[in-house]
Design a protein around this motif. Sequence first.
Motif: not given
Length: 132
Positions: A50-59, A78-85, A28-37
């Motif tokens: 990974x102890x803890x991490x944050x990342x972004x997907x399309x911001x 039952x829980x999913x990520x919904x992506x509008x392409x 995905x565009x505008x996506x990156x790993x922003x912090x990783x421990x």
Amino acid sequence: MDKTQKIKTFLMFSGQAEEAMNFYTSLFNDSEITNIIHYRAGEAGEEGTVLQATFTLNGHEYMCIDSNVEHAFTFTPAISLFVTCETEEEINKTFEKLSQDGAILMPLNEYPFSKRYGWVQDRFGISWQLSL
């Protein structure tokens, strides 16, 4: 005003968090790993996981860990990520990559609620709904 995202999706992996983040941020565009421990030698988790991490997907920000405890549960559709392409090419490419070594829950097709839609569970167990 602080623009910090107040509510984040939190994903618990078992040794695959960094691999999953790298995979997702490549899709995905505008996506990156922003912090990783990472766990270090002698800590509760396996060294290098990974102890803890944050990342972004399309911001949009997500958090994740590699659990050092075995659980009787994992991810569920039952829980999913919904992506509008935005394009046919985008939905086809994303569906193909996410379903590789995963499972197709609903094939990419036309449905009464979407002209192009598919639902997959990726190789890490995360469910994704893709709609054009």
